[in-house]
Design an enzyme around this catalytic site. Sequence first.
Site, PDB file in Angstrom:
ATOM      1  N   LYS A  87     -18.133  17.749 -27.406  1.00 53.64           N
ATOM      2  CA  LYS A  87     -18.620  16.664 -26.448  1.00 53.64           C
ATOM      3  C   LYS A  87     -18.844  15.668 -27.559  1.00 53.64           C
ATOM      4  CE  LYS A  87     -22.320  16.163 -23.273  1.00 53.64           C
ATOM      5  NZ  LYS A  87     -23.704  16.987 -23.273  1.00 53.64           N
TER       6      LYS A  87
HETATM    7  C1  E4P Z   1     -24.584  15.851 -19.960  1.00 52.69           C
HETATM    8  O1  E4P Z   1     -23.784  16.481 -20.858  1.00 52.69           O
HETATM    9  C2  E4P Z   1     -25.700  15.498 -20.684  1.00 52.69           C
HETATM   10  O2  E4P Z   1     -26.177  15.988 -21.926  1.00 52.69           O
HETATM   11  C3  E4P Z   1     -27.073  15.176 -19.595  1.00 52.69           C
HETATM   12  O3  E4P Z   1     -26.202  15.418 -18.050  1.00 52.69           O
HETATM   13  C4  E4P Z   1     -27.694  13.681 -19.947  1.00 52.69           C
HETATM   14  O4  E4P Z   1     -28.786  13.982 -18.314  1.00 52.69           O
HETATM   15  P1  E4P Z   1     -29.555  13.308 -18.459  1.00 52.69           P
HETATM   16  O5  E4P Z   1     -29.772  11.703 -17.495  1.00 52.69           O
HETATM   17  O6  E4P Z   1     -31.175  13.859 -17.771  1.00 52.69           O
HETATM   18  O7  E4P Z   1     -30.496  13.400 -19.752  1.00 52.69           O
END
Ligand code: E4P
Length: 218
Positions: A87
């Site tokens: 990522k």
């Molecule tokens: C995606 O890969 C992120 O980890 C995540 O969806 C972020 O979500 P949040 O805005 O609820 O922290």
Amino acid sequence: MKFFIDTANLNEIREAHDLGVLDGVTTNPSLMAKEGISGQERIIQHYKDICKIVDGDVSAEVISTDFEGMIKEGKILAELDDKIVVKVPMIKDGVKAIRYFSSEGIKTNCTLVFSAGQAILAAKAGATYVSPFIGRLDDVSTDGLQLIEQLVTIYDNYGYGTQILAASVRHTMHLVQCAEIGADVVTCPLSVITALLNHPLTDIGLAKFLADHKKANS
Ligand code: E4P
């Protein structure tokens, strides 16, 4: 549409997996910290533990923000398991790193995407997944689902192979609308997946079926 769970909590990952509907996992540094996972060794072990539970892709985020650092970290992560997806944040060196990983056959998830322009860059760099954060857009009075619609149109126009992974999903209607629009994947907390089960008419109907059965068989 694939279901990924957005957590680093092993019990929640197991529960979603046991439900039989889990296609993968996304994590991020905040989610890892929330589980108290810190230090290189523990972080690595935790990703290995997640990979043992799930059958699908597991996103593991790099911490570096420079090209060399991201490549070094990403290679270590990718070697842990075939399920690992590196990522990478949507920044200039991140785009370069995605291009590099793509040429090396390493899967990537371009994270922190908030605009169609960013998503076009991610696709052109060869990202496996692009993660538009719809909940965080909603938080700043911008329609997150509209971005998903735009991306479905743009990616279809040019046949980009990058999968649209709707992230920052906060509730069941986000998920259902992503399915209507045609997102490839949603990643969400366990609570959103289990909330899909709920309907009062199901509860009322089941109670009536069981009561009638009991009456007839007593
Ligand atoms: C995606 O890969 C992120 O980890 C995540 O969806 C972020 O979500 P949040 O805005 O609820 O922290």
